[in-house]
Write an enzyme that holds these catalytic residues in place. Structure first.
Site, mmCIF file in Angstrom:
data_model
loop_
_atom_site.group_PDB
_atom_site.id
_atom_site.type_symbol
_atom_site.label_atom_id
_atom_site.label_comp_id
_atom_site.label_asym_id
_atom_site.label_seq_id
_atom_site.Cartn_x
_atom_site.Cartn_y
_atom_site.Cartn_z
ATOM 1 C CB THR A 71 -4.490 5.880 0.634
ATOM 2 O OG1 THR A 71 -3.540 6.924 0.398
ATOM 3 C CG2 THR A 71 -3.801 4.740 1.362
ATOM 4 C CD GLU A 90 -2.654 1.360 2.522
ATOM 5 O OE1 GLU A 90 -3.616 0.575 2.556
ATOM 6 O OE2 GLU A 90 -2.385 2.166 3.435
#
Length: 612
Positions: A55, A24
């Protein structure tokens, strides 16, 4: 490709890996931070993650940046990407825009999240209240195109004290149309495994992807655990507290603890895939993967992240049939993807129709060609004030002291090492080299440095050299090449394109020539020719190559440069004067030795006795 399909592909193969993994990343706050992150993502591609996720930057510019980063990851970096999408305070029009842009990028994976409620305690002004509403909307309007992930909280949600209720809400999200689960970070493996057992008992059978937060410093470790309201096992504290002031030891011990935790998860039978919250860093995550012995295992696994081309294949749907690229952009894939995004040849499977009305069209002034902030460019490359200093800059790049130069976004490739001494010698003579490749004759396709494509094949290359040559030296160089070509059996062995900033071209090629400079021969397949040299693409590249010089000068002339050049104003003015004259006085050249069986010394021999 959808994440669940990639996971099924990995574990249905004859030799499945012990585990797969993903990363991520979050959207940085500055333009330079974004460029640096792209470089980091590019490096981490080589670890072969199943996917990455990015994100959601809620609201305005940051939301747009998420979409832009998804596009770059998919189109330029070739990374399968999952886009976070929060629905709090989001109107349906914005949701549709985000999903449409993701789809246009080839992104097929969405992590559907509610997002944080308004800080002032007011109700959301968006069209969706919960993540389940967003999931339902995506399924209704986009069918099964998107693989949808949902967030889960193994240690409970801070807004819901009842664990059973939290599990009930997770089941509702899953039943609404989710495909996989990504969990919040945790450190208590036993508690997590027990939670996995509980969700299986209530009928949730989706893949569980645990969120792993590497430990880099003690302060960050404690802060993140408190912020996420998760428990820390006592043995973590016992191991880390005595060394908390030594970041190096904390990272080493943190790696050991996380490796033990991850191995316990994998041994439980519930987990096959690990998802790392990188915090946009790489070293701590890599240390965990190395100790789990996952990196080499996955690299050797043909069905994960493999490609049959020597360049990174784009995952953008409009480029799926692209099999050929001009070699000029081999070290600048970001600008190449940007420049060719509107060209219409890709759907036809070939690049080279120069009759396209969109061919070569680009607003160079609107493009951040250098991919560095002014301050970063100053720190990296200084301000060379003469040809020797400019050459020294290139030499530092060739020897690995610099990680990039204006014409190359990343570090020097390993395959250049066989020519490094000759390239350095050319730069010392004042020929500024910007691109090259050595000759190859039937090199095995599994060669660690030069190989590419399927196993049991052979790859070939013609030697290629691109450089800047002073106009006063050009005729001598042309005489050497033409003299070599005129000898017996050497007709047009060396072909060249040489052009100045205004577009005045000298070449010994014919109009319409397309010269394959890389090709591969593989069992049961047609010959693959993935890189070419061709006139019109070279002229398009010429515009960019000279514009890089102009942009480099322009950032030092701008007001934003005043702070970091303070005390060096005279030197910078000398730099500006030199670089402007360089752009006017030098010619961009490329030469190909079409005899791929020749030693590389043949081409470098054309420069004997010459000096700019």
């Amino acid at each position: 490709m959808r994440i669940t399909e990639k996971l099924n592909q990995a574990y249905s193969s004859p030799n499945p890996p012990p585990a797969t993994f993903s990363f991520e990343f979050f959207v940085p706050k500055t333009a330079q931070g974004i460029q640096n992150l792209y470089d980091r993502m590019d490096r981490m591609y080589d670890l072969n993650p199943i996917f990455i996720d990015i994100t959601w930057g809620a609201g305005g510019k940051r939301a747009s940046l998420t979409n832009e980063m998804v596009y770059t990851a998919q189109s330029t970096l070739g990374l399968e990407t999952c886009m976070h999408l929060t629905c709090t305070n989001m109107k349906v029009e914005l949701i549709d825009e985000a999903l449409s842009r993701a789809k246009a990028s080839g992104c097929q994976n969405i992590l559907a999240l509610r997002g944080d409620p308004p800080l002032d305690g007011s109700e959301s002004t968006g069209d969706f209240q919960y993540a389940k509403d967003l999931i339902t909307y995506i399924r209704k309007n986009y069918g099964d195109y998107f693989n949808i992930g949902v967030a889960a909280y193994p240690e409970g949600h801070p807004e819901e004290p009842n664990d059973d209720k939290t599990l009930e809400f997770l089941k509702i999200k899953c039943d609404a149309g989710a495909d996989f689960i990504v969990t919040q970070m945790f450190y208590d493996a036993d508690q997590f495994i027990n939670w996995c057992s509980r969700i299986r008992k209530i009928g949730i059978d989706l893949p569980i992807i645990p969120g792993i937060m590497p430990i880099s410093t003690y302060a960050a470790f404690i802060r993140r655990a408190k912020w996420s309201e998760i428990s820390i096992p006592q043995h973590f504290l016992d191991a880390l507290d005595p060394i908390k002031d030594d970041d190096f030891l904390v990272r080493e011990m943190g790696t050991t603890l996380l490796v033990e935790m991850c191995q316990k998860l994998l041994d439980s039978g519930y987990i096959k895939h690990l998802h790392f919250y990188t915090m946009n860093l790489e070293r701590s995550t890599i240390m965990v993967l190395e100790k789990l012995n996952l990196i080499e295992t996955v690299k050797a696994h043909d069905t994960i992240g493999g490609t049959v081309l020597p360049w990174r294949k784009s995952l953008n749907p409009s480029r799926q049939k692209e099999t050929i690229r001009p070699i000029f952009w081999q070290n600048r894939k970001h600008s190449y993807i940007s420049r060719t995004s509107t060209w219409d040849e890709f759907p036809n499977g070939r690049w080279g129709d120069s009759s396209s009305p969109a061919f070569g069209d680009i607003d160079l002034n609107a493009t951040e060609l250098l991919r560095q902030s002014p301050k970063k460019a100053f720190e990296l490359w200084g301000h060379p004030q003469c040809l020797k200093e400019f050459a020294d800059l290139t030499i530092n790049y060739l020897t690995g002291k610099l990680k990039s130069i204006p014409w190359s976004d990343g570090p020097i490739d390993a395959d250049t090492s066989v020519m490094t001494d000759d390239l350095i010698s050319l730069n010392k003579k004042g020929f500024i080299t910007i691109n090259s490749q050595p000759p190859l004759n039937a090199t095995k396709s599994n060669d660690k440095v030069y190989g590419w494509g399927p196993k049991n094949g052979y790859v070939f290359q013609k030697q290629y050299l691109e450089f800047f040559c002073h106009k006063d030296t050009l005729n001598q160089l042309l005489n050497n090449i033409d003299s070599f070509n005129s000898t017996d059996n050497n007709a047009r062995i060396l072909t060249y394109y040489m052009v100045d900033k205004s577009g005045d071209l000298v070449t010994n090629t014919k109009e319409g020539d397309i010269n394959a400079v890389t090709w591969g021969v593989f069992p049961g397949e047609e010959i693959v020719q993935p890189t070419i040299v061709e006139r019109n693409s070279f002229l398009a590249w010429k515009d960019e190559a000279f514009s890089l010089i102009e942009e480099w000068v322009r950032i030092f002339e701008s007001d934003m440069a005043k702070d970091f050049i303070k005390g060096k104003e005279t030197e910078v003015q000398n730099f500006i004067k030199f670089m402007k004259s360089f752009g006017d006085d030098f010619v961009l050249c490329n030469v190909v030795n079409n005899n791929f069986t020749d030693d590389s010394k043949v081409l470098f021999g054309m420069f004997n006795g010459l000096e700019n």
